[in-house]
Design an enzyme around this catalytic site. Sequence first.
Site, PDB file in Angstrom:
ATOM      1  N   ASN A  26       0.773  -1.207  -0.015  1.00  0.00           N
ATOM      2  CA  ASN A  26      -0.072  -0.087   0.164  1.00  0.00           C
ATOM      3  C   ASN A  26       0.749   1.137  -0.064  1.00  0.00           C
ATOM      4  O   ASN A  26       0.617   2.229  -0.561  1.00  0.00           O
ATOM      5  CB  ASN A  26      -0.954   0.233   1.340  1.00  0.00           C
ATOM      6  CG  ASN A  26      -1.993  -0.747   1.015  1.00  0.00           C
ATOM      7  OD1 ASN A  26      -3.053  -0.437   0.174  1.00  0.00           O
ATOM      8  ND2 ASN A  26      -2.283  -2.112   1.566  1.00  0.00           N
ATOM      9  N   MET A 102       1.136  -2.641  12.084  1.00  0.00           N
ATOM     10  CA  MET A 102       0.473  -3.464  12.897  1.00  0.00           C
ATOM     11  C   MET A 102       0.809  -3.277  14.486  1.00  0.00           C
ATOM     12  O   MET A 102       1.455  -4.252  15.233  1.00  0.00           O
ATOM     13  CB  MET A 102       1.110  -4.827  12.601  1.00  0.00           C
ATOM     14  CG  MET A 102       0.141  -5.268  11.148  1.00  0.00           C
ATOM     15  SD  MET A 102      -1.198  -5.040  11.029  1.00  0.00           S
ATOM     16  CE  MET A 102      -1.944  -6.115   9.514  1.00  0.00           C
ATOM     17  N   HIS A 121      -8.137  -1.518   5.527  1.00  0.00           N
ATOM     18  CA  HIS A 121      -8.170  -2.713   6.151  1.00  0.00           C
ATOM     19  C   HIS A 121      -8.928  -3.693   5.311  1.00  0.00           C
ATOM     20  O   HIS A 121      -9.743  -3.162   4.379  1.00  0.00           O
ATOM     21  CB  HIS A 121      -9.183  -2.714   7.381  1.00  0.00           C
ATOM     22  CG  HIS A 121      -9.548  -3.874   8.044  1.00  0.00           C
ATOM     23  ND1 HIS A 121      -8.517  -4.518   8.930  1.00  0.00           N
ATOM     24  CD2 HIS A 121     -10.740  -4.747   8.040  1.00  0.00           C
ATOM     25  CE1 HIS A 121      -9.045  -5.520   9.376  1.00  0.00           C
ATOM     26  NE2 HIS A 121     -10.349  -5.870   8.698  1.00  0.00           N
TER      27      HIS A 121
HETATM   28  C1  GAR Z   1      -3.012  -4.677   4.014  1.00  0.00           C
HETATM   29  O1  GAR Z   1      -3.772  -5.770   3.522  1.00  0.00           O
HETATM   30  C2  GAR Z   1      -3.888  -3.833   4.920  1.00  0.00           C
HETATM   31  O2  GAR Z   1      -4.992  -3.652   4.662  1.00  0.00           O
HETATM   32  C3  GAR Z   1      -3.694  -4.663   6.117  1.00  0.00           C
HETATM   33  O3  GAR Z   1      -2.401  -5.071   5.998  1.00  0.00           O
HETATM   34  C4  GAR Z   1      -1.900  -5.422   4.741  1.00  0.00           C
HETATM   35  C5  GAR Z   1      -0.666  -4.548   4.790  1.00  0.00           C
HETATM   36  O4  GAR Z   1       0.064  -5.124   3.584  1.00  0.00           O
HETATM   37  N1  GAR Z   1      -4.150  -3.875   7.408  1.00  0.00           N
HETATM   38  C6  GAR Z   1      -4.780  -4.443   8.254  1.00  0.00           C
HETATM   39  O5  GAR Z   1      -5.150  -5.678   8.317  1.00  0.00           O
HETATM   40  C7  GAR Z   1      -5.395  -3.234   9.350  1.00  0.00           C
HETATM   41  N2  GAR Z   1      -6.141  -3.832  10.223  1.00  0.00           N
HETATM   42  P1  GAR Z   1       0.991  -4.036   2.810  1.00  0.00           P
HETATM   43  O6  GAR Z   1       2.120  -3.775   3.677  1.00  0.00           O
HETATM   44  O7  GAR Z   1       1.375  -4.800   1.517  1.00  0.00           O
HETATM   45  O8  GAR Z   1       0.405  -2.745   2.455  1.00  0.00           O
END
Ligand code: GAR
Length: 231
Positions: A26, A102, A121
């Site tokens: 992201n 996280m 999310h």
């Molecule tokens: C993503 O899928 C985001 O939506 C999720 O963590 C992932 C991070 O991926 N976030 C959550 O679950 C928040 N509760 P990335 O590091 O490749 O962006």
Amino acid sequence: MSDAASTKQNVTKRKIAVLVSGRGSNLKALAAACAQPDFPAEIALVFSNRPNAQALSIAADYGIPTQTLDHKEFEDRTEFDAAVSEIIDQSGAQLVCLAGYMRLFSEEFVNRWRDRMINIHPALLPAFKGLHVHERAIEAGVKITGATVHFVRLGTDEGPIIIQGAVPVLPDDTPETLEARILTVEHKIYPEAVRMIAQGHTRIVNERVEIVDEAPSVADCFIVPHVAIRD
Ligand code: GAR
């Protein structure tokens, strides 16, 4: 330079900070959007609570300043969050974007950035907050799921919803295939949420987000499984 080109380059860019803990896909989508001359935001800081997060090398690829603090070196959550707030302040960022960050926040941090902090999310909130989202969506047998960008409140994955995107859950999906399908939506809606906020198109009224000064458009109905619908 043509008038159109000079207008594009003169767009005012709001500074944002992106908080990450892991992979950073992201972050990459946001960085690619911000690299466009006419996008109304720029990433002033990428912050990670994990010094080895893969996302940090993505920031480096885009020439974005990074900072890390290891939360294990702090006495408690409040002290760590105060240090993070200071780093964000120093960057000049006016909007904080959580992108796979996280770590739970202290109440002080959430209040400090209230209405100026957003999260993505991988579910259609308020369904499937928390962890193991894709496994739980498959287990529940939902036929449609998706992703949500929302303003952050104290509870996990809670707060006024800005934008959502939906995908089908297919019969042979695994958590991995579903995650990959949802990620493509995440990468579209996160830059879009930042654009709307940066351009002043969002207003929170009674804990719901109103989109202002943008024409709403109605997409075709999305039905899964796709069957003939009788009148
Ligand atoms: C993503 O899928 C985001 O939506 C999720 O963590 C992932 C991070 O991926 N976030 C959550 O679950 C928040 N509760 P990335 O590091 O490749 O962006």
